[in-house]
Design an enzyme around this catalytic site. Structure first.
Site, PDB file in Angstrom:
ATOM      1  CB  ALA A  28      -8.863   8.111 -10.825  1.00 47.84           C
ATOM      2  CB  CYS A  29      -7.585   8.330  -6.373  1.00 46.99           C
ATOM      3  SG  CYS A  29      -7.560   8.373  -4.560  1.00 46.99           S
ATOM      4  CB  SER A  30      -2.851   7.480  -5.315  1.00 50.46           C
ATOM      5  OG  SER A  30      -3.181   6.199  -5.806  1.00 50.46           O
TER       6      SER A  30
END
Length: 561
Positions: free
Chosen positions: A295-297
């Site tokens: 998720a995300c980075s």
């Protein structure tokens, strides 16, 4: 029954850019955007005079009681009845709205390109938010009432709260009352064991809750920002518990919070560490395949891993899930993204290189100023003017449990703005290989949030066109950045959007063919994973194995560092 979507953009604003908090809001960039606006205004004095005249007309209406300017019913800042019935406060908010209205009209009328216009809008919005009368004691009727009702005690408590934030919270206004929460006691309590530890990470295996489990395990690669226990926040908000209930075998990486001496850790180090962890997961479960999620980075890291494994002809990655992740950031994604510039990127790189890290406090500030009304001024009013404690909320506790980024990793992430490695297949060297997501052909599940202010959903959608995969499931959750992931069943307002067809290049075309589905997307994802997790077998009676024995109970030591 599924139905055509009516996507609601109320609530959290859609603005924000995937990596802009890593660039930060440097004063040079903000002043540059303001300077461009002033230069353009000076070059077009007639337009400036036009909008000053319109503003003066609004002021005359306010002074004579003829103005119909009123705040939006959704603007909680002006919910107190005094803003409607007290002549002094009503005139005050109308004057504020007149300034806001004329400023927006002025910017829209200036001859900017879209990038410059977005920059001007963002800077102006920040200034207007800061100038709101509700941010001052004299201009906030509810704060004055509390002061009178409490005999001044609310003001004393507010001063105490401000002092505590200056001394104990890096001068950042507190968003959460941390006292009720303890990691390992009422947060991150799913039974499990750290079965492998390196200087960079701990690998956690969770104890099965079913008699049978699917043979292909699931490894989650969390963001390097914040702590991994967001995946096991509470029993009712636990992605890990969802996976266990589905008969999956969840493994979770917990990153160490890096310090200055770890500043040399770069994306290649993180990628190689995860690939090594995949080998550990395979050795423990006996599977030659692993499903992956990020998720995300952590999704950026995961995409790089998938590319590198494809380049190495390593076929252990069975499927991948990317949540609220932008792989191809563009300045036009949002007004905040427009602030990202080559000079700003270099300044951000120099700041972290000097310290060895991008410290968690700086990250927290950058994220907060993406939504100043909700994440800064709201708490200034609550904590300082009203003298109230911030809420005790588990998600906010985790969100404030920030971590540092090594300078090298920070620099690598900043390179994404300029090199666009995922969009330029076969042209960019990254993490020890030439990036080419077209060689990544396993099944993909991509999640975005409608009201996500960090990774705008249309920017997340672009990832559907970057991979060589034939089977791509794109799901759009009616939620913001964190709530898009932490979306357990039970919320009667929950819904998501998906299509049975392959995602087309045109996001609007996808929107036209997507259908609205009531409820949380979690059960749908769990079923998607089960279909790719192999046949059932007896659940393991013990965690780890002889080669990788249990070291420490979950959530491990790095969750506390």
């Amino acid at each position: 029954m599924a139905k055509k979507p009516k996507i609601e953009l109320s609530g959290e604003p859609e603005g924000g850019a995937a990596l802009s908090p890593l660039v930060g809001l440097a004063s040079e960039i903000l002043l540059g955007a303001l300077g461009a606006r002033l230069r353009e205004a000076a070059a077009n004095p007639a337009k400036t005079v036009k909008h000053v005249t319109a503003f003066n007309q609004d002021v005359m209406k306010i002074m004579t009681g003829k103005s119909d300017l009123a705040p939006s019913g959704k603007d909680k800042r002006f919910a107190d009845p005094a803003w409607s019935f007290n002549p002094f406060y009503r005139a005050g908010v109308q004057y504020y709205l007149a300034v806001q209205k004329s400023t927006q009209a002025w910017i829209d009328d200036l001859e900017f390109d879209e990038l410059e216009r977005n920059r001007a809008r963002f800077v102006s919005a920040m200034i207007m938010d800061a100038l709101s009368p509700t941010n001052t004691l004299a201009g906030n009727p509810s704060a004055i009432k509390r002061a009178i009702d409490s005999g001044g005690l609310s003001l004393m408590k507010g001063l105490k709260n401000a002092y505590n934030d200056i001394v104990h919270n890096d001068a950042i206004v507190s968003q959460v009352d941390k006292r009720p929460f303890t990691v390992g006691e009422n947060l991150a309590i799913s039974p499990g064991q750290v079965i492998w530890r390196t200087e960079m990470m701990e690998l956690i295996q969770y104890a099965p809750t079913t008699d049978k489990v699917h043979g292909v395990p699931l490894l989650t690669v969390p963001p390097q920002i914040n702590k991994a226990y967001i995946n096991d926040l509470t029993p009712t908000k636990s992605v890990v518990q969802l996976q266990l209930a589905a008969g999956l075998q969840p493994f979770l990486i917990s990153w160490r919070n890096p310090q200055a001496e770890h500043g040399h850790w770069g994306l290649e180090d993180y990628v190689d560490a995860v690939i090594e962890a995949i080998g550990v997961v395979c050795a423990i479960t006996g599977s030659d395949k692993v499903n992956l999620a990020g998720a995300c980075s952590g999704g950026i890291t995961l995409a790089t891993i998938l590319s590198k494994m494809a380049a190495m002809e390593d076929h252990r990655a069975n499927s991948a899930t990317l949540m609220v992740c932008v792989l191809q950031p563009e300045a036009t994604d949002s007004e905040v993204g427009a602030l990202v510039s080559k000079n700003g990127i270099e300044l951000a790189r120099q700041r972290s290189a000097k310290k060895g890290i991008l410290d968690g406090a700086s990250l927290s500030r950058a994220f907060a100023w993406l939504r100043p009304n909700d994440l800064v001024w709201n708490y200034v009013i609550n904590n300082y003017l009203h003298g109230e404690d911030p809420p005790a909320f588990d998600i906010l506790y985790w969100n404030n449990d920030s971590t540092n980024l090594p300078a090298k990793l920070h620099s690598d992430y900043l390179d994404f703005y300029e090199t666009q490695p995922f969009a330029n297949a076969g042209k960019v060297e990254l993490a020890g290989h030439t990036v080419d997501l077209k060689k990544v052909d396993m099944d993909l599940f991509i999640l975005a949030g409608v009201t996500d202010h960090i990774t705008p959903w249309k920017a997340c959608y672009r990832s559907t066109q970057l991979f060589g995969s034939k089977n791509i499931e794109f799901v759009l959750s009616q939620s913001g950045h964190i709530q898009a992931i932490l979306n357990p069943p039970g919320n009667p307002k929950a819904k998501f959007y998906r299509s049975d067809k392959k995602p087309p290049a045109d996001v609007d075309k996808w929107l036209g063919q997507a259908e609205e589905v009531a409820g949380s997307w979690w059960p749908f994802w769990a079923e998607w994973l089960k279909q790719r997790a192999g046949p059932l077998k007896d659940a393991p009676k013990a965690l780890g194995n002889k080669q990788y024995p249990p070291i420490e109970a979950a959530p491990g030591s790095y969750a506390h560092g």
